[in-house]
Design a protein around this motif. Structure first.
Motif, short mmCIF file in Angstrom:
data_model
loop_
_atom_site.label_atom_id
_atom_site.label_comp_id
_atom_site.label_asym_id
_atom_site.label_seq_id
_atom_site.Cartn_x
_atom_site.Cartn_y
_atom_site.Cartn_z
N ASP A 90 -5.21 14.05 12.79
CA ASP A 90 -3.83 13.59 12.65
C ASP A 90 -3.29 14.10 11.32
O ASP A 90 -3.90 13.89 10.27
N TRP A 91 -2.14 14.78 11.36
CA TRP A 91 -1.60 15.35 10.13
C TRP A 91 -0.17 14.90 9.86
O TRP A 91 0.57 14.58 10.77
N GLN A 92 0.16 14.85 8.58
CA GLN A 92 1.52 14.54 8.17
C GLN A 92 1.91 15.48 7.03
O GLN A 92 1.05 16.05 6.35
N VAL A 93 3.19 15.66 6.83
CA VAL A 93 3.73 16.52 5.78
C VAL A 93 4.69 15.72 4.92
O VAL A 93 5.56 15.00 5.45
N VAL A 94 4.52 15.83 3.61
CA VAL A 94 5.52 15.32 2.66
C VAL A 94 5.80 16.48 1.71
O VAL A 94 5.03 16.76 0.79
N GLY A 95 6.88 17.19 1.98
CA GLY A 95 7.23 18.35 1.18
C GLY A 95 8.73 18.43 0.96
O GLY A 95 9.50 17.88 1.74
N GLN A 96 9.13 19.16 -0.08
CA GLN A 96 10.55 19.26 -0.39
C GLN A 96 10.85 20.62 -1.01
O GLN A 96 10.15 21.07 -1.93
N PHE A 106 6.11 12.01 -8.86
CA PHE A 106 6.83 10.74 -8.93
C PHE A 106 7.66 10.41 -7.68
O PHE A 106 7.97 9.25 -7.45
N ARG A 107 8.01 11.43 -6.88
CA ARG A 107 8.87 11.19 -5.73
C ARG A 107 8.15 11.35 -4.39
O ARG A 107 8.45 10.63 -3.43
N LEU A 108 7.22 12.28 -4.31
CA LEU A 108 6.62 12.60 -3.02
C LEU A 108 5.29 11.90 -2.77
O LEU A 108 5.04 11.45 -1.65
N VAL A 109 4.43 11.81 -3.77
CA VAL A 109 3.15 11.13 -3.58
C VAL A 109 3.33 9.71 -3.04
O VAL A 109 2.61 9.29 -2.13
N PRO A 110 4.32 8.93 -3.55
CA PRO A 110 4.47 7.57 -3.02
C PRO A 110 4.85 7.51 -1.54
O PRO A 110 4.74 6.44 -0.93
N ARG A 111 5.27 8.62 -0.96
CA ARG A 111 5.66 8.62 0.45
C ARG A 111 4.48 8.89 1.39
O ARG A 111 4.63 8.80 2.61
N LEU A 112 3.32 9.20 0.85
CA LEU A 112 2.15 9.47 1.69
C LEU A 112 1.59 8.18 2.29
O LEU A 112 1.69 7.11 1.70
N ASP A 113 0.96 8.32 3.45
CA ASP A 113 0.22 7.20 4.03
C ASP A 113 -1.01 6.89 3.18
O ASP A 113 -1.46 7.72 2.37
N ASP A 114 -1.57 5.70 3.37
CA ASP A 114 -2.82 5.34 2.71
C ASP A 114 -4.01 5.77 3.57
O ASP A 114 -3.86 6.15 4.73
N ASP A 115 -5.18 5.69 2.98
CA ASP A 115 -6.45 5.90 3.69
C ASP A 115 -6.49 7.25 4.39
O ASP A 115 -6.74 7.35 5.60
#
Length: 244
Positions: A90-96, A106-115
């Motif tokens: 299962d993959w997700q992307v948090v990029g800008q 400070f802006r993108l790491v907090p948007r990641l899922d846990d675990d």
């Protein structure tokens, strides 16, 4: 693209050429800024519970340069991991687009899922283009890794690509930016080496990019380029599994 001459102490005779080429590039380059690789998905695998993967960072994480959900780095890397581990991913992307390490931290790491099992960081090119030097990169990368340690078991830091090979960048400017990227990559290698059990630095693929690597903006990878890059990172991170 700002402060192209900042911190340059190697060969000041290059600075007028670098400045002129930088101005020319800024006025002519039309970057693909729309994310095109999808934000989540699943790569199928035959056995076991899914691994949880995130790709974090700048426009290359977001998939700028392509349009299909399966064409960017994240989907290609997830498929390679699934093939090599024989587990679904299962993959997700948090990029800008345009994100520097400071924004990632400070802006993108907090948007990641846990675990998460693995996070791949694709960042640094915008830090080079903005004239952010090794000390700022060290500070932000150290902070990113510290924050990620609370939510993932493994972080892969991908090397900043060699600007001298970009077809959109003139030669002298490309060499200059490449030297600045090398300095940040050296910091990444050092910082990741402090805890090799949980952090891995993987430099850019060696040699000249294959034909078709770049998208139409001649800066971001194409679908073929992202797949080539993802395969290279996966192959260097995970050994191939023997056939069952």
């Amino acid at each position: 693209m700002t402060d192209l001459h900042k911190h340059d102490r190697v060969n000041p005779l290059r600075l007028p050429v670098v400045a002129v080429q930088g101005l020319w590039l800024r006025s002519t380059l039309r970057l693909a800024s729309a994310p095109g690789g999808g934000t989540s998905g699943t790569a199928p695998g035959p056995t076991g519970p899914p691994l949880r993967l995130a790709v974090l960072g700048d426009s290359t994480a977001a998939g700028c340069g392509v349009t299909g959900d399966d064409e960017a780095f994240a989907a290609g890397f997830a498929q390679e991991v699934a093939t090599r581990t024989r587990r679904p991913v299962d993959w997700q992307v948090v990029g800008q687009f345009g994100a520097t390490a400071r924004r990632v931290r400070f802006r993108l790491v907090p948007r990641l899922d846990d675990d998460l099992d693995t996070v791949v960081l694709l960042a640094g090119a915008n830090d080079v283009l903005a004239g952010r030097g090794p000390s700022l990169w060290r500070e932000d990368l150290t902070g990113i890794l510290a924050d990620l340690s609370h939510i993932t078991h493994q972080v892969v830091v991908a090397g900043i690509p060699p600007f001298g090979l970009f077809p959109s960048i003139p030669a002298t400017l490309g060499r200059y930016l490449g030297e600045r990227a090398d300095a940040l990559n050296a910091v990444s290698r050092e910082v990741c080496g402090r805890n090799p059990r949980t952090t891995t630095f993987i430099g850019s693929p060696a040699g000249t990019p294959p034909a078709g690597f770049f998208s139409t903006d001649r800066f971001h990878p194409s679908a073929q380029g992202y797949r080539f890059w993802a395969n290279d990172v996966a192959a260097r991170l995970l050994p191939a599994q023997p056939d069952a």
